[in-house]
Design a protein around this motif. Sequence first.
Motif, short mmCIF file in Angstrom:
data_model
loop_
_atom_site.label_atom_id
_atom_site.label_comp_id
_atom_site.label_asym_id
_atom_site.label_seq_id
_atom_site.Cartn_x
_atom_site.Cartn_y
_atom_site.Cartn_z
N ASP A 64 2.88 6.38 -15.42
CA ASP A 64 1.40 5.63 -14.90
C ASP A 64 2.04 5.17 -13.23
N LEU A 65 3.31 4.77 -12.85
CA LEU A 65 4.08 4.37 -12.21
C LEU A 65 3.95 6.05 -11.14
N LYS A 66 4.75 6.78 -12.24
CA LYS A 66 4.76 8.10 -10.77
C LYS A 66 3.05 8.50 -10.35
N GLU A 67 2.06 8.40 -11.44
CA GLU A 67 1.34 8.69 -11.21
C GLU A 67 -0.33 8.64 -9.91
N LYS A 68 0.24 6.99 -9.98
CA LYS A 68 -0.11 5.95 -9.80
C LYS A 68 0.39 6.96 -7.88
N THR A 69 1.95 6.29 -7.79
CA THR A 69 2.80 7.30 -7.14
C THR A 69 2.65 8.69 -5.75
N SER A 70 2.59 9.22 -6.54
CA SER A 70 1.75 10.72 -6.57
C SER A 70 0.75 10.90 -5.77
N LYS A 71 -0.62 10.05 -6.73
CA LYS A 71 -2.22 10.25 -6.29
C LYS A 71 -2.88 9.76 -5.17
N ILE A 72 -2.36 8.37 -5.85
CA ILE A 72 -2.89 6.97 -4.66
C ILE A 72 -1.93 7.01 -3.23
N LEU A 73 -0.86 6.39 -3.30
CA LEU A 73 -0.31 6.10 -2.58
C LEU A 73 0.39 7.56 -1.08
N TYR A 74 0.60 8.01 -2.51
CA TYR A 74 1.32 9.57 -1.50
C TYR A 74 0.33 10.10 -0.29
N GLU A 75 -0.67 9.59 -1.09
CA GLU A 75 -2.37 10.61 -0.72
C GLU A 75 -2.76 10.10 0.19
N ASN A 76 -2.70 8.82 0.47
CA ASN A 76 -2.89 7.96 1.35
C ASN A 76 -2.00 7.69 2.57
N TYR A 77 -1.02 8.56 2.12
CA TYR A 77 0.05 8.09 3.85
C TYR A 77 0.06 9.60 3.80
N ARG A 78 0.04 11.22 3.48
CA ARG A 78 -0.13 11.63 3.94
C ARG A 78 -1.15 11.66 4.81
N SER A 79 -3.15 11.58 3.91
CA SER A 79 -4.13 11.99 4.61
C SER A 79 -3.62 10.89 6.53
N GLU A 80 -2.95 9.96 6.28
CA GLU A 80 -2.80 9.62 7.27
C GLU A 80 -2.11 9.78 8.39
N GLU A 127 0.59 -1.60 -0.30
CA GLU A 127 0.15 0.21 -0.06
C GLU A 127 0.71 1.05 -0.13
N LYS A 128 2.15 1.05 -0.29
CA LYS A 128 3.15 2.19 0.05
C LYS A 128 3.72 2.33 -1.67
N VAL A 129 3.97 1.60 -2.38
CA VAL A 129 4.54 1.68 -3.32
C VAL A 129 3.77 0.70 -4.63
#
Length: 376
Positions: A247-263, A133-135
């Motif tokens: 796609d790899l960079k976009e998913k990291t930025s918009k999904i994985l990182y955003e989830n980590y930042r919100s938590e 869920e992080k990478v």
Amino acid sequence: MVVGESGLGKSTLINTLFNRELYAEKEARNPGDEPASSVRIETVSTDIEENGVKLHLTVVDTPGFGDALNNVDSWRVIVDEINSRFDQYLEAETKINRTNIADNRVHALLYFIEPTGHALKSLDITFMKQVHEKVNLIPVIAKSDTMTEDEVLEFKTRILDDIKNQGINYFVPEQFDNEDDETVSSTEEILSRIPFAIVGSTKELQTEDGRIVRGRSYPWGIVEVDNEDHCDFIKLRQLLIRNFLEDLKEKTSKILYENYRSEKLKRLGIEQDDSVFREFDPVVKQEEERALHEAKLAKMEAEMKSVFQHKVSEREKKLQKSEAELFTRHKEMREKLLKQIKMLEEKKRDLENLRVAPASEPTASQPSKSRKGFLR
């Protein structure tokens, strides 16, 4: 980032992927000589240019993973490194000047699975559950040339079953409805090869038919790295570099990182207000502007329709009034004409009566005949 036990060919695969010696040959080490919790983080950066396209590449290696006698917490150093890179990016976002933020986040993680041919080990499952869920997790079967083709296919099936049963997510490119058939077919072909059975080698060898290939030589023949019939290296390279790099960079930025930042912000007691950041999303902003534009057009259309209907209504009233006036005038003229016709008919009858009267009766103007006699 590349993660896997020592001796699975991580450095060789990286050198093979980018066709350059990013990692020098390592001396063989005895895993028993390493102390407990000996996992280290090593970073190598380089600039790659191919066909005029420049790429700044950073490879994060994790030597020592899985080499200790007790590997219970061997994943912790790697997870801390991933979180640390997220924290660095989050801290950069909070600064006043955010024009040049260095993106050191991990956009893809290649996890090397030992080619046992049986199933995932407990260390494999534990690690992937900690990072999926992080990478963008990409599982690969290392040194697949040590197994037969049937063994590779059976091993892939067992790995996918374990991944599904454990609820582990690996990177799957997003597919869109408007993609052409060729793109859809290419994507499905790449996905069908997961986990990728790979062979790495930068050595050039000559085949029996005279071709120069990168591969490994065995008494029974040559395993070609760039031959899709021999391994999945080509499909892995397409996934990482050619087809889905953005796609790899976009998913990291918009999904994985955003989830980590919100938590993390929630743990700090800061509630996320999505409406504050909504205007910075160009896609959402474009949708809002389109909705406003459509609403404005609908309002203008309704106003124009109302004005048109009002003018039509007024025009109809004027036409109805003009029609009534014309009808009244026509009626009056008709009555007047009928009266004139009646008068003319009466005059005609009088004239006809006058013409008939002289023939039947004498008039006073005619002289009467005198009779002869004494009265004369």
